[in-house]
Design an enzyme around this catalytic site. Structure first.
Site, PDB file in Angstrom:
ATOM      1  N   ASP A 135      -2.092   6.744   6.386  1.00  0.00           N
ATOM      2  CA  ASP A 135      -3.318   5.955   5.728  1.00  0.00           C
ATOM      3  C   ASP A 135      -3.494   4.812   6.732  1.00  0.00           C
ATOM      4  OD1 ASP A 135      -4.565   3.949   4.513  1.00  0.00           O
ATOM      5  OD2 ASP A 135      -3.248   3.717   2.757  1.00  0.00           O
TER       6      ASP A 135
ATOM      7  N   TRP B 251       0.880  -1.199  -0.008  1.00  0.00           N
ATOM      8  CA  TRP B 251      -0.038  -0.140   0.116  1.00  0.00           C
ATOM      9  C   TRP B 251       0.667   1.372  -0.044  1.00  0.00           C
ATOM     10  CZ3 TRP B 251      -4.240  -0.480  -2.196  1.00  0.00           C
ATOM     11  CH2 TRP B 251      -5.046  -1.520  -1.791  1.00  0.00           C
TER      12      TRP B 251
ATOM     13  N   LYS C 224     -12.700  -1.397   5.980  1.00  0.00           N
ATOM     14  CA  LYS C 224     -12.189  -2.455   6.664  1.00  0.00           C
ATOM     15  C   LYS C 224     -12.607  -2.404   8.090  1.00  0.00           C
ATOM     16  CE  LYS C 224      -9.410  -2.598   2.989  1.00  0.00           C
ATOM     17  NZ  LYS C 224      -8.367  -1.526   2.910  1.00  0.00           N
TER      18      LYS C 224
HETATM   19  C1  LIG Z   1      -7.640  -1.186   1.368  1.00  0.00           C
HETATM   20  C2  LIG Z   1      -6.493  -0.303   1.388  1.00  0.00           C
HETATM   21  C3  LIG Z   1      -6.453   0.759   0.561  1.00  0.00           C
HETATM   22  C4  LIG Z   1      -7.225   0.833  -0.744  1.00  0.00           C
HETATM   23  O1  LIG Z   1      -8.332   1.243  -0.242  1.00  0.00           O
HETATM   24  P1  LIG Z   1      -9.882   1.961  -1.555  1.00  0.00           P
HETATM   25  O2  LIG Z   1     -10.669   2.245  -0.645  1.00  0.00           O
HETATM   26  O3  LIG Z   1      -9.943   0.507  -2.418  1.00  0.00           O
HETATM   27  O4  LIG Z   1      -9.037   2.959  -2.194  1.00  0.00           O
HETATM   28  C5  LIG Z   1      -5.345   1.466   0.610  1.00  0.00           C
HETATM   29  N1  LIG Z   1      -4.695   1.504   1.848  1.00  0.00           N
HETATM   30  C6  LIG Z   1      -4.742   0.681   2.778  1.00  0.00           C
HETATM   31  C7  LIG Z   1      -3.796   0.545   4.015  1.00  0.00           C
HETATM   32  C8  LIG Z   1      -5.954  -0.527   2.644  1.00  0.00           C
HETATM   33  O5  LIG Z   1      -5.792  -1.325   3.490  1.00  0.00           O
END
Ligand SMILES: *Cc1c(COP(=O)(O)O)cnc(C)c1O
Length: 363
Positions: free
Chosen positions: A175, A105, A199
């Protein structure tokens, strides 16, 4: 109606939601709040929805103890959208930003940011196969950077920060897609926190941004207004139609967390769940987890079987035992058990029992 036994769902995302939340949403589907229609069918600018969204923001602020000088935005486009939207808004005339590469990521965030500015990769765990978080003493930060970006929990690789980097005057951007609300955090240590909701918060379609207000006002002129933090902050995230149903559902999850004792209680449960699974992995000569102990994710536990040929029978047996979505990401292989707030300890106990049984039959 007979009681239906739902499986334990270890999906990395979109992930399991608390059953009481799903039941409440179902019960309100045809008539929300006495309106005679569902929450999906009312104006986002009507007084009912405006009041709902204000209450939901207040609950999130309470759960995370968000200081008053931070804005909370409910946007769309996911964390992947934010990979571009963050530099658009936060460069503020500067030419470069620092990124720490901890896995899939973070790598993706770096690639997108490079379209907007010079990216200084201040540290990278790539040589170690992303099995640990680089120590801050190894980071090469740039004092002139617009911000320092980290991925707080690598959902695919299974490493997580259990400490907050010190970036001095340079704002820290995180993030937190996959570990937000899993434990208390000190929001004041961050300039900006973002993530997708699917999540640990609610359904897909909602992106949250928590941003310190002194960082607003400097977006690139090309920034679309839907992605301009300053404009969205001034308009209650309603410069375009927000994802109303996803916001409503997130609100039910926030209430569920509050009723369950808040983030301190979530943290205790999450620690106990992860400890049970990691102890099982450590005690076994059959299953392998390669992540450095101090950096193990409490949310996404990645493990391998001794032979990839065993993956399919493992997954098949797991499904038959009511344990679903354990297949690891294709980049890592093996298995991944995601243990977000909605996963009860009983699910991890059932997984561990299944793993021991599978090992005894195959070893
Ligand atoms: C799932 C995830 C993403 C992607 O998220 P989207 O909603 O599909 O854009 C980005 N960073 C992390 C850490 C994730 O777990």
């Amino acid at each position: 109606m007979g009681a239906m036994q739902r499986p334990f769902n270890f999906s990395p995302g979109p992930a399991a939601l608390p059953e009481p939340v799903l039941r409440q949403a179902a019960s309100e589907m045809l008539d929300w709040n006495g309106t005679g229609v569902s929450v999906m069918e009312v104006s986002h600018r009507g007084k009912e929805f405006m009041a709902l969204q204000a209450g939901i923001e207040a609950d999130l602020r309470e759960l995370l103890a968000i200081p008053a000088n931070y804005k909370v935005l409910f946007l769309q486009g996911g964390a992947i959208g934010q990979n571009a939207i963050v530099p658009m808004n936060l460069l503020r005339g500067r030419k470069s930003a620092d990124y720490v590469n901890t896995g899939a990521w973070a790598t993706r965030s770096i690639a997108e940011a490079a379209h907007f500015c010079h990216v200084n990769v201040a540290a990278s765990g790539e040589r170690g196969g992303f099995t640990s978080i680089p120590k801050q003493s190894e980071w090469r930060l740039d004092r002139e950077a617009a911000y320092v970006h980290i991925c707080a929990n690598e959902t695919i690789g299974g490493v997580e920060y259990h400490w907050v980097p010190d970036t001095g005057e340079v704002p820290l951007v995180a993030d937190m897609s996959s570990n937000i609300l899993s434990r208390p955090i000190d929001v004041s240590r961050y300039g900006l926190i973002y993530g997708g909701a699917q999540k640990n918060i609610g359904p897909a379609g909602l992106t949250f941004v928590i941003v310190r207000d002194d960082l607003l006002g400097g977006a690139l002129p090309i920034t679309p207004e839907a992605f301009n933090y300053t404009i969205q902050a001034a308009n209650n995230s309603m410069i375009n139609t927000p994802p109303t149903f996803a916001i409503y559902l997130a609100g039910l999850v926030f209430l569920w967390i509050k009723e369950g004792g808040g983030l301190a209680a979530m943290a205790e449960r999450n620690r106990a769940k992860a400890a049970l699974l990691y102890e099982t992995l450590d005690a076994s000569d059959f299953y392998v987890n390669r992540i450095a102990r101090d950096d193990r994710s409490l949310m996404n536990v990645v493990f391998q079987l001794p032979d990839p040929a065993l993956d399919a029978p493992f997954l098949e047996g797991a499904k038959a035992a009511g344990l679903i979505a354990l297949k690891g990401h294709r980049l890592v292989g093996g298995m991944r058990a995601s243990l977000y707030n909605a996963m009860p300890i009983e699910g991890v106990q059932a997984l561990v029992a299944y793993m021991k049984d599978f090992e005894a039959r195959r070893a």
